[in-house]
Design an enzyme around this catalytic site. Structure first.
Site, PDB file in Angstrom:
ATOM      1  N   ARG A   1       0.841  -1.193   0.000  1.00 52.17           N
ATOM      2  CA  ARG A   1       0.000   0.000   0.000  1.00 52.17           C
ATOM      3  C   ARG A   1       0.876   1.243   0.000  1.00 52.17           C
ATOM      4  O   ARG A   1       1.760   1.390   0.843  1.00 52.17           O
ATOM      5  CB  ARG A   1      -0.901  -0.002   1.241  1.00 52.17           C
ATOM      6  CG  ARG A   1      -1.678   1.280   1.499  1.00 52.17           C
ATOM      7  CD  ARG A   1      -2.977   1.311   0.726  1.00 52.17           C
ATOM      8  NE  ARG A   1      -3.768   2.491   1.057  1.00 52.17           N
ATOM      9  CZ  ARG A   1      -4.833   2.487   1.845  1.00 52.17           C
ATOM     10  NH1 ARG A   1      -5.233   1.359   2.405  1.00 52.17           N
ATOM     11  NH2 ARG A   1      -5.510   3.583   2.076  1.00 52.17           N
TER      12      ARG A   1
ATOM     13  N   ARG B   1      -5.741   1.555  -4.546  1.00 53.08           N
ATOM     14  CA  ARG B   1      -4.889   0.919  -3.547  1.00 53.08           C
ATOM     15  C   ARG B   1      -4.833  -0.592  -3.730  1.00 53.08           C
ATOM     16  O   ARG B   1      -5.787  -1.218  -4.169  1.00 53.08           O
ATOM     17  CB  ARG B   1      -5.337   1.261  -2.135  1.00 53.08           C
ATOM     18  CG  ARG B   1      -6.662   0.724  -1.649  1.00 53.08           C
ATOM     19  CD  ARG B   1      -7.900   1.463  -2.176  1.00 53.08           C
ATOM     20  NE  ARG B   1      -7.927   2.891  -1.993  1.00 53.08           N
ATOM     21  CZ  ARG B   1      -8.421   3.481  -0.919  1.00 53.08           C
ATOM     22  NH1 ARG B   1      -8.939   2.805   0.056  1.00 53.08           N
ATOM     23  NH2 ARG B   1      -8.432   4.791  -0.848  1.00 53.08           N
TER      24      ARG B   1
ATOM     25  N   ASP C   1      -7.008  -2.214   1.205  1.00 52.05           N
ATOM     26  CA  ASP C   1      -7.615  -1.346   2.206  1.00 52.05           C
ATOM     27  C   ASP C   1      -8.292  -2.263   3.225  1.00 52.05           C
ATOM     28  O   ASP C   1      -9.069  -3.139   2.845  1.00 52.05           O
ATOM     29  CB  ASP C   1      -8.665  -0.482   1.498  1.00 52.05           C
ATOM     30  CG  ASP C   1      -9.187   0.657   2.343  1.00 52.05           C
ATOM     31  OD1 ASP C   1      -8.483   1.108   3.259  1.00 52.05           O
ATOM     32  OD2 ASP C   1     -10.316   1.089   2.076  1.00 52.05           O
TER      33      ASP C   1
ATOM     34  N   ASP D   1     -10.521  -1.931   6.684  1.00 55.27           N
ATOM     35  CA  ASP D   1     -11.228  -1.001   7.559  1.00 55.27           C
ATOM     36  C   ASP D   1     -11.936  -1.763   8.671  1.00 55.27           C
ATOM     37  O   ASP D   1     -12.626  -2.754   8.405  1.00 55.27           O
ATOM     38  CB  ASP D   1     -12.314  -0.245   6.773  1.00 55.27           C
ATOM     39  CG  ASP D   1     -11.753   0.724   5.753  1.00 55.27           C
ATOM     40  OD1 ASP D   1     -10.677   1.301   6.017  1.00 55.27           O
ATOM     41  OD2 ASP D   1     -12.397   0.903   4.708  1.00 55.27           O
TER      42      ASP D   1
HETATM   43  N1  ROI Z   1     -15.377   1.892  -4.491  1.00 51.52           N
HETATM   44  C1  ROI Z   1     -15.607   0.572  -4.383  1.00 51.52           C
HETATM   45  N2  ROI Z   1     -16.450  -0.026  -5.228  1.00 51.52           N
HETATM   46  N3  ROI Z   1     -15.015  -0.168  -3.393  1.00 51.52           N
HETATM   47  C2  ROI Z   1     -14.149   0.403  -2.509  1.00 51.52           C
HETATM   48  O1  ROI Z   1     -13.603  -0.285  -1.624  1.00 51.52           O
HETATM   49  C3  ROI Z   1     -13.891   1.791  -2.614  1.00 51.52           C
HETATM   50  N4  ROI Z   1     -13.041   2.437  -1.766  1.00 51.52           N
HETATM   51  C4  ROI Z   1     -12.781   3.747  -1.873  1.00 51.52           C
HETATM   52  C5  ROI Z   1     -13.451   4.607  -2.906  1.00 51.52           C
HETATM   53  C6  ROI Z   1     -12.387   5.308  -3.755  1.00 51.52           C
HETATM   54  C7  ROI Z   1     -14.277   5.636  -2.177  1.00 51.52           C
HETATM   55  N5  ROI Z   1     -14.315   3.841  -3.777  1.00 51.52           N
HETATM   56  C8  ROI Z   1     -14.544   2.508  -3.642  1.00 51.52           C
HETATM   57  O2  ROI Z   1     -11.949   4.321  -1.022  1.00 51.52           O
END
Ligand code: ROI
Length: 160
Positions: free
Chosen positions: A82, A91, A94, A96
């Site tokens: 990352r 990325r 991610d 969360d």
């Molecule tokens: N869009 C999708 N479909 N999935 C994500 O995990 C995701 N994550 C983000 C942004 C860029 C907002 N869009 C995303 O951070």
């Protein structure tokens, strides 16, 4: 022991493989046990001009503190390449913290429930695979209500 839900997403460098590596890393985290993983879902980025995302949700049972878990997740993100170039940028991985037991967390580094999870189909539908039908968020909203307000449009559930 608390049940913790982790949202996972990737849109670079073989996203499904990134999620599989992340699941393996989560399964080896000290102080936690992997309790379940949803199917993988593909969808367009919420921001135009980025590659499509692959997303999933994992359930952990853990005894570690929320900020210790956050540190561990950031280490996994960094280990998988990352690069924090721009906020909201594409990325490799991610991770969360969506929910941590039934406690709200309000720290400078960590807000739980995740602030937009109730609006995101790519979080709510995989989460629904892992929880009981009457599941509630800490504020009392039911997942069923959130799903009803968040159509499945644009999500593609990948075959297992
Ligand atoms: N869009 C999708 N479909 N999935 C994500 O995990 C995701 N994550 C983000 C942004 C860029 C907002 N869009 C995303 O951070």
């Amino acid at each position: 022991m608390e049940r913790i839900y982790i949202g996972m997403g990737s849109n670079l460098a073989a996203p499904a493989q990134q999620l599989r590596s992340a699941i393996d890393a989560l399964a080896h985290l000290p102080g936690t046990a992997l309790a379940g993983v949803s199917a993988f879902y593909q969808s367009d980025s919420l921001l135009p001009g980025q590659p499509r995302y692959t997303n999933a949700v994992a359930a952990l049972d853990g005894t570690l503190a929320p900020l210790a878990l956050l540190d561990a997740l950031q280490t996994i993100e960094n280990d998988q390449g990352r690069e924090r170039v721009e906020r909201w940028g594409p990325r490799t991985l991610d991770l969360d913290i969506l929910l941590f037991g039934d406690r709200p967390i309000d720290e400078p580094r960590l807000k739980v429930p995740h602030y937009q999870m109730h609006l995101r189909a790519f979080v709510l539908y995989p989460l629904a695979e892992l929880v009981p039908a009457d599941f509630q968020l800490p504020d009392g909203q039911t997942l069923s209500e959130l799903l009803a307000a968040c159509p499945f449009v644009g999500l593609e559930r990948l075959p297992l």
